[in-house]
Each structure stands twice: as structure tokens, then as C-alpha cells.
Scaffold this motif. Structure first.
Motif, PDB file in Angstrom:
ATOM      1  N   ARG A 131       0.835  -1.211   0.000  1.00 28.27           N
ATOM      2  CA  ARG A 131       0.000   0.000   0.000  1.00 28.27           C
ATOM      3  C   ARG A 131       0.867   1.259   0.000  1.00 28.27           C
ATOM      4  O   ARG A 131       0.548   2.248  -0.649  1.00 28.27           O
ATOM      5  N   PHE A 132       1.998   1.219   0.706  1.00 26.20           N
ATOM      6  CA  PHE A 132       2.934   2.341   0.731  1.00 26.20           C
ATOM      7  C   PHE A 132       3.509   2.577  -0.660  1.00 26.20           C
ATOM      8  O   PHE A 132       3.611   3.707  -1.130  1.00 26.20           O
ATOM      9  N   LEU A 133       3.880   1.500  -1.333  1.00 28.06           N
ATOM     10  CA  LEU A 133       4.431   1.626  -2.682  1.00 28.06           C
ATOM     11  C   LEU A 133       3.382   2.117  -3.667  1.00 28.06           C
ATOM     12  O   LEU A 133       3.713   2.811  -4.630  1.00 28.06           O
ATOM     13  N   ASP A 134       2.120   1.759  -3.461  1.00 27.08           N
ATOM     14  CA  ASP A 134       1.040   2.219  -4.342  1.00 27.08           C
ATOM     15  C   ASP A 134       0.924   3.740  -4.346  1.00 27.08           C
ATOM     16  O   ASP A 134       0.534   4.327  -5.356  1.00 27.08           O
ATOM     17  N   VAL A 135       1.262   4.365  -3.235  1.00 24.73           N
ATOM     18  CA  VAL A 135       1.209   5.824  -3.177  1.00 24.73           C
ATOM     19  C   VAL A 135       2.159   6.423  -4.194  1.00 24.73           C
ATOM     20  O   VAL A 135       1.844   7.396  -4.879  1.00 24.73           O
ATOM     21  N   PHE A 136       3.334   5.822  -4.342  1.00 23.11           N
ATOM     22  CA  PHE A 136       4.323   6.317  -5.265  1.00 23.11           C
ATOM     23  C   PHE A 136       4.087   5.850  -6.721  1.00 23.11           C
ATOM     24  O   PHE A 136       4.563   6.451  -7.662  1.00 23.11           O
TER      25      PHE A 136
END
Length: 162
Positions: free
Chosen positions: A152-157
């Protein structure tokens, strides 16, 4: 003079950064460091008495004779010469010198026939425990289809939810 202030503030910041993980681990200190009072002394885990399960108790019926009860529950730990109408089944489990589990179960007879029984809450049978363990092992993990926190953190980027 400014280089000394910068150097001392850098040392202070480094000391804080190094101390934080150590201070955070204080709550688990006793979990990882052996207690000096127990150093060199090994205490056995001890099972004492009669291990009675609920499925054993379910086989009891009022009116059974003492031999039938003995076949179902085993030989009682305590049979008093002064109280022949009561059998005491006591179980105790000790780990490292500390009592972990203790149960008492009493069987009462009238005219050498089973009249009643009472005692602490008993564990389920070994077969029931195996069924529960198998159900847990075969059940799908909770959240198996969900994304991890890192994903989910990587999806932000990455630019959105994929």
C-alpha cells in the motif's frame, strides 16, 4: 567554536539514535536475559495425578459400580480410608518449579454405586483438540487477498490503487 557546537550536537544526536532502540527493548529485557537466580539449576516439567478430559466424564453414568468408574477415569489419586464413598482425582502440571495448571475432580458413591461427580472445568478430549488444530491449519489465512502495508505504501508512489 561553531564546529565544536556542531560536533557536540552531532554526538548528542548519535547517542539518542543509538539509545532509542535500547530503551525500547527494556520491556522485553527479562525475556532474553537469563535470571541469575536460576543460573545452573534445571527444573523438570512435572505432570502429577490423573489427567481427566471431558470425553472421559461424558462416559460416566449414575449407577455404575466402582470398577466401571475405575476403567473410565483410572485409579484415583486419593482414596481415603475414612471416606470410602469419595474418590479424588487431582492433576497438577508444574513448569520450572511454578504450577501452571491444577485441576480437581471428585466422584461420589452411594452403596458402591456412582451417585454424582463434580470438579473444575475439564479440557476437551485429545481427539477434539486434533480436530480444532486441523480446522485451523486448513482454514485460509485472514486477509490473504489483501495488500500488505508495504504494498500500500508503494502504491502511493506508483500513482494509485492497482
Amino acid at each position: 567554536m561553531t564546529s565544536r557546537k556542531a560536533s557536540s550536537s552531532l554526538r548528542l544526536a548519535l547517542a539518542i539514535v543509538c539509545a532509542l532502540p535500547l530503551l525500547a527493548a527494556c520491556s522485553t529485557w527479562r525475556d532474553y536475559v537469563p535470571d541469575m537466580r536460576r543460573f545452573g539449576v534445571y527444573k523438570l516439567d512435572i505432570n502429577q495425578g490423573n489427567y481427566i478430559t471431558q470425553d472421559m466424564v461424558d462416559k460416566l453414568r449414575e449407577g455404575q459400580n466402582k470398577q466401571q468408574v475405575r476403567l473410565i477415569l483410572g485409579t484415583p489419586l486419593v482414596v481415603s480410608a475414612f471416606r470410602d464413598s469419595r474418590w479424588d482425582y487431582v492433576y497438577e502440571y508444574t513448569r520450572q518449579g511454578k504450577v501452571v495448571e491444577q485441576r480437581k475432580f471428585f466422584v461420589y458413591f452411594t452403596d458402591d454405586k456412582l451417585a454424582r461427580w463434580e470438579g473444575d472445568e475439564l479440557p476437551v478430549s485429545a481427539a477434539q483438540l486434533n480436530r480444532i488444530a486441523a480446522d485451523r491449519a486448513l482454514a485460509p489465512e485472514a486477509g490473504a487477498g489483501e495488500k500488505s502495508a508495504w504494498e500500500r505504501f508503494l502504491d502511493v508512489f506508483r500513482g494509485g490503487n492497482r
